[in-house]
Design a protein around this motif. Structure first.
Motif, PDB file in Angstrom:
ATOM      1  N   GLN A   1       0.780  -1.260  -0.042  1.00 59.77           N
ATOM      2  CA  GLN A   1      -0.052   0.194   0.010  1.00 59.77           C
ATOM      3  C   GLN A   1       1.087   1.268  -0.044  1.00 59.77           C
ATOM      4  O   GLN A   1       2.144   1.206   0.327  1.00 59.77           O
TER       5      GLN A   1
ATOM      6  N   THR B   1      -5.144  -0.799  -0.028  1.00 60.46           N
ATOM      7  CA  THR B   1      -5.363  -2.299   0.111  1.00 60.46           C
ATOM      8  C   THR B   1      -5.948  -2.549   1.383  1.00 60.46           C
ATOM      9  O   THR B   1      -6.059  -1.519   2.217  1.00 60.46           O
TER      10      THR B   1
ATOM     11  N   PHE C   1      -5.885 -10.367   1.143  1.00 59.06           N
ATOM     12  CA  PHE C   1      -5.038  -9.011   1.100  1.00 59.06           C
ATOM     13  C   PHE C   1      -5.640  -8.583  -0.312  1.00 59.06           C
ATOM     14  O   PHE C   1      -4.862  -9.328  -1.222  1.00 59.06           O
TER      15      PHE C   1
ATOM     16  N   HIS D   1      -1.303  -4.361   5.818  1.00 61.29           N
ATOM     17  CA  HIS D   1      -2.558  -3.904   5.162  1.00 61.29           C
ATOM     18  C   HIS D   1      -3.051  -2.724   5.949  1.00 61.29           C
ATOM     19  O   HIS D   1      -2.873  -2.732   7.226  1.00 61.29           O
TER      20      HIS D   1
END
Length: 455
Positions: free
Chosen positions: A220, A284, A307, A369
């Protein structure tokens, strides 16, 4: 008093417990008292049934032993009895009116850390100025329950019969402790090792490889969701019509879960564009996947984690929906190739660098995440508790350093009930996100009136 072994996953929840990161989940249930009864009378009569210490089954009698390293050897002691005064709370709030005021009060209840010196659960009953309506907030540590097991608890506790009386109390309904069968354990450990090996392969290599994989881990961009949390929480409890989501899912060739992820993605784009900074690359999310099969009702967490990319970098809404659907289907297909124990092992291995950093006090350890998004299916018909009708059921999850935003929803009696939780000291007010969520739903309805998503 015997000692019970918990799972490695549940040991992680125990090892991370702190005042800033309480590792419990909550469920807010609103009821209408039976005809001819007041809410305060109903609550008072129910509470009077539990005046003295009582013996209860697992997991309600489990007091976790928080000895280092709890994540490696998680243990709990079974207490002989619990004192209801330690776990049952009643609140009379005669001046409280409206959903927003109740949400504010419940936020305070949820934010407070559970007392880990006794079995970590609490049941709060709240009456308000409305003579018929009352609320129940169940707080349980994540080492004892996950979302699906709480839903199964409610279906055992409540009934579809409005005339039934004598419903059991939640804390009298036991669950199965960890299976110690040696052969079964060896098989699980072997599967777990396969999951760990796959996680290592997925995490190896550069960032570009991780972005291209089915599982979007540690990929991310920097955003307002990074960084440490305090104990302050912002909670919002919106709802939407389940039939409307189903119609949109059919019109776009998606699942309801796909549509929920799309709505979250679209609302995030608006929320960040208007109140912070929208990253150039996609955010994400971790999406839990239920691993309980049949009548599996073991103590603790039985869930894996996928994920996925949320495609927040795509401006066109239908292209964004197609990308969200593509990414989550790829993640599901990737998980489908693994046994349940391997899925759990995979999730533990992926989050291990982050979790270990947190355990050693590094509040800015990169997270696997930045947020969680979960959709839990619930009962399709109204349920009753000794004649009191369950009107709504909102889930409330937890936050961690680097994981500062969570969306959890439950479908119940034709309505999807959201629990949206954020770090109050880090994020703009979540009322803006809720407004964007409703706008995203209306926009998709307008688009699908004339357009169909390509298969």
């Amino acid at each position: 008093m015997s000692i019970t072994r918990l799972s490695l996953t549940d040991g992680v929840w125990l090892s991370l417990e702190s005042a800033e990161m309480p590792m419990h989940i909550s469920f807010l249930l609103e009821f209408s008292a039976p005809q001819g009864q007041t809410a305060q009378g109903f609550v008072r009569r129910w509470r009077s049934r539990w005046p003295a210490p009582v013996q209860v089954p697992a997991p309600w009698n489990l007091r976790p032993l928080r000895r280092w390293p709890a994540g490696v050897l998680p243990l709990a002691r079974q207490v002989e009895e619990i004192d209801p005064a330690d776990h049952l709370r009643t609140w009379q709030l005669p001046h409280l009116r409206g959903t927003s005021e109740l949400t504010e009060f419940v936020t305070g209840l949820h934010t407070a850390q559970l007392d880990m010196s006794r079995p970590p659960w609490e049941l709060h009953l709240v009456t308000t100025a409305d003579t018929r309506r009352f609320a129940l907030l169940l707080k349980v540590h994540h080492s004892l329950f996950d979302g699906m097991s709480v839903m199964r608890l409610f279906t055992r506790m409540f009934t579809e019969d409005p005339h039934f009386r004598g419903a059991p109390a939640a804390f009298t309904l036991g669950r199965v402790v960890l299976d110690d069968d040696a052969g079964t354990e060896r098989g699980r450990r072997s599967d777990s090792l396969r999951g760990i090996a796959k996680a290592i392969r997925d995490m190896s290599g550069g960032r570009a490889r991780r972005r291209a994989g089915a599982q979007r881990i540690y990929s991310q961009p920097s955003s307002i969701f990074d960084g440490p949390v305090t104990a302050a929480r912002d909670l919002r409890l919106p709802t939407c019509d389940l039939d409307r989501l189903k119609q949109l899912a059919r019109a776009t060739g998606c699942t309801v879960n796909d549509v929920v992820l799309y709505l979250a993605s679209t609302a995030l784009r608006t929320y960040l564009t208007e109140h912070a900074t929208l990253p150039d690359r996609s955010l994400t999310a971790g999406v839990p996947t239920n691993l309980r099969e049949g009548d599996d009702d073991r103590v603790g967490t039985r869930a894996g984690m996928m994920f996925t990319s949320l495609a927040t970098d795509i401006a066109d809404p239908l292209e964004r929906l197609a990308a969200v659907r593509r990414h989550i289907r790829a993640a599901k297909a990737d998980m489908a190739e693994m046994a349940p124990a391997a899925v759990i092992g995979y999730g533990l291995a992926v989050t291990a660098p982050w979790v270990i950093g947190l355990q050693f006090g590094f509040r800015r350890t990169p997270a696997s995440h930045p947020m969680g998004i979960s959709n839990v299916p619930g009962p399709s018909d109204f349920l009753y508790w000794d004649g009191a009708r369950l009107e709504s059921m909102h889930p409330i999850s937890l936050l961690m350093h680097g994981n500062t935003f969570n969306i959890t929803c439950i479908s119940y009696a034709g309505t999807v009930h959201f629990g949206i939780l954020g770090a109050a000291d880090l994020l703009p007010p979540l009322t803006h996100f809720v407004d964007a969520l409703h706008a995203a739903l209306d926009e998709l309805a307008t688009l699908t009136a004339t357009t169909r998503l390509a298969g």
